[in-house]
Design a protein around this motif. Structure first.
Motif, PDB file in Angstrom:
ATOM      1  N   GLU A 110       0.552  -1.685  -0.318  1.00  0.00           N
ATOM      2  CA  GLU A 110       0.196   0.200   0.274  1.00  0.00           C
ATOM      3  C   GLU A 110       0.869   1.431   0.096  1.00  0.00           C
ATOM      4  N   ARG A 111       2.095   0.862   0.478  1.00  0.00           N
ATOM      5  CA  ARG A 111       2.803   2.307   0.923  1.00  0.00           C
ATOM      6  C   ARG A 111       3.530   3.242  -0.995  1.00  0.00           C
ATOM      7  N   LEU A 112       3.614   1.769  -1.306  1.00  0.00           N
ATOM      8  CA  LEU A 112       4.009   1.496  -2.686  1.00  0.00           C
ATOM      9  C   LEU A 112       3.016   2.252  -4.057  1.00  0.00           C
ATOM     10  N   GLU A 113       1.807   1.905  -3.062  1.00  0.00           N
ATOM     11  CA  GLU A 113       0.939   2.179  -4.318  1.00  0.00           C
ATOM     12  C   GLU A 113       0.324   3.845  -4.099  1.00  0.00           C
ATOM     13  N   ARG A 114       0.349   4.308  -3.010  1.00  0.00           N
ATOM     14  CA  ARG A 114      -0.197   5.305  -2.707  1.00  0.00           C
ATOM     15  C   ARG A 114       1.316   6.767  -2.264  1.00  0.00           C
ATOM     16  N   ALA A 115       1.228   8.053  -3.415  1.00  0.00           N
ATOM     17  CA  ALA A 115       2.365   9.012  -3.412  1.00  0.00           C
ATOM     18  C   ALA A 115       2.328   9.695  -1.943  1.00  0.00           C
ATOM     19  N   ASP A 116       1.151   9.538  -1.023  1.00  0.00           N
ATOM     20  CA  ASP A 116       1.199   9.847   0.398  1.00  0.00           C
ATOM     21  C   ASP A 116       2.270   8.842   1.317  1.00  0.00           C
ATOM     22  N   LYS A 117       2.115   8.290   1.449  1.00  0.00           N
ATOM     23  CA  LYS A 117       2.489   7.040   1.802  1.00  0.00           C
ATOM     24  C   LYS A 117       4.362   6.165   1.317  1.00  0.00           C
ATOM     25  N   HIS A 118       4.519   7.403   0.277  1.00  0.00           N
ATOM     26  CA  HIS A 118       6.343   6.384  -0.188  1.00  0.00           C
ATOM     27  C   HIS A 118       6.736   7.799   0.886  1.00  0.00           C
ATOM     28  N   TRP A 119       6.913   8.345   1.385  1.00  0.00           N
ATOM     29  CA  TRP A 119       7.759   8.858   2.969  1.00  0.00           C
ATOM     30  C   TRP A 119       7.719   7.738   3.858  1.00  0.00           C
ATOM     31  N   TYR A 131       8.410   5.029   3.635  1.00  0.00           N
ATOM     32  CA  TYR A 131       8.310   3.031   2.774  1.00  0.00           C
ATOM     33  C   TYR A 131       9.973   3.646   2.847  1.00  0.00           C
TER      34      TYR A 131
END
Length: 287
Positions: free
Chosen positions: A197-206, A208
């Motif tokens: 999910e972190r890889l799929e969402r730009a707001d979660k990339h930080w 990862y």
């Protein structure tokens, strides 16, 4: 004893989740919700009710310490594999109290100065003062988890550290600190989904970290290291609690309940006034 404000527990959460004799991490189902059959909706209602109670207890603890009525404090130790929900615990559970009464420490990779001292040196400096809730987002246990799995210290040093941890925590409890040690236990499949999910969402990339995949490949070794930690450091004065954490609502509610039980046991009281209340009312009215 369950938290007074949480209505849906069927059993004492501390007893349900405590690591005792014969405990095996492999027997814990990360998807389960022991003692709380109501489901997510009821769990979220309990969490909201518990937030108000936790806030009041924390303020009473802080107030009592300011008047030297207590030397008590609480230390929440959070350990988990990556993406297990430590941040959610801090945000949704600890975040419900006045931040002025919280000492939060996220222990990172030791600095060169810290490595020049014993592994507990940096930890000793961050134990909570009287009246505070301290939170260790990762902790001194990294030194016997990563230290063991990644062979950052020889086996005899890891063995020494178990004893040092027990002695350190016993000193803390004797000084008035209630230690709540929690391992948030998620499954390997759940971690994979959360990292995805972190890889799929730009707001979660930080959030990862490519290194998390490297650590995933060592999952069995980490489970063995956690089992060793429980075998060696779940003590009468500072027992471990393993919280099934695939369901975020259950993990948050369980940690809140453990904190509430610790504070209920302390039972901090509002300090008595050190002045004549009625006389001060009269003086104020005259102004």
């Amino acid at each position: 004893m369950t938290a007074k404000s949480q209505l849906y527990w069927t059993d004492d959460v501390a007893d349900l989740l405590r690591v005792g004799e014969g405990f095996r991490l492999a027997d814990v189902d990360p998807e389960s919700a022991p003692g709380h059959p109501g489901g997510k909706a009821e769990g979220e209602r309990d969490l909201a009710a518990g937030a108000d109670q936790l806030d009041e207890y924390q303020e009473r603890l802080f107030a009592a310490s300011r008047s030297d009525a207590t030397d008590a404090s609480v230390l929440l130790v959070l350990q988990a594999m990556d993406s297990a929900g430590k941040g959610g615990i801090i945000r949704h559970v600890v975040g419900s109290v006045d931040p002025q009464g919280v000492m939060l420490t996220a222990f990172k990779k030791p600095t060169s100065e810290e490595l020049a001292h014993d592994f507990l040196w940096r930890v000793e400096k961050r134990v909570p003062d009287a009246g505070f809730i301290g939170v260790f987002d990762r902790s001194h246990y990294e030194d016997v988890l990563i230290g063991r799995v990644r062979e950052l210290a020889p086996p005899e040093e890891i063995e020494r550290r178990y004893g040092a941890v027990n002695d350190f925590e016993k000193r803390l409890t004797q000084a008035g600190t209630r230690i709540v040690k929690v391992m948030l236990h998620i499954s390997s499949d759940e971690q994979k989904a959360r990292l995805g999910e972190r890889l799929e969402r730009a707001d979660k990339h930080w959030k990862y970290n490519p290194g998390d995949v490297d650590e995933r490949q060592l999952w069995p070794a980490y489970m063995d290291a956690y089992q060793a930690v429980f075998d060696r450091t779940s003590t009468d004065w500072a027992p471990w609690h393993v919280v099934p954490a695939n369901r975020k609502w259950y993990a948050r509610l369980s940690v809140q309940a453990l904190l509430l039980e610790a504070l209920e046991d302390i039972d901090p009281q509002w300090p008595a006034a050190t002045f004549d209340v009625e006389a001060e009312k009269a003086r104020l009215a005259a102004t």
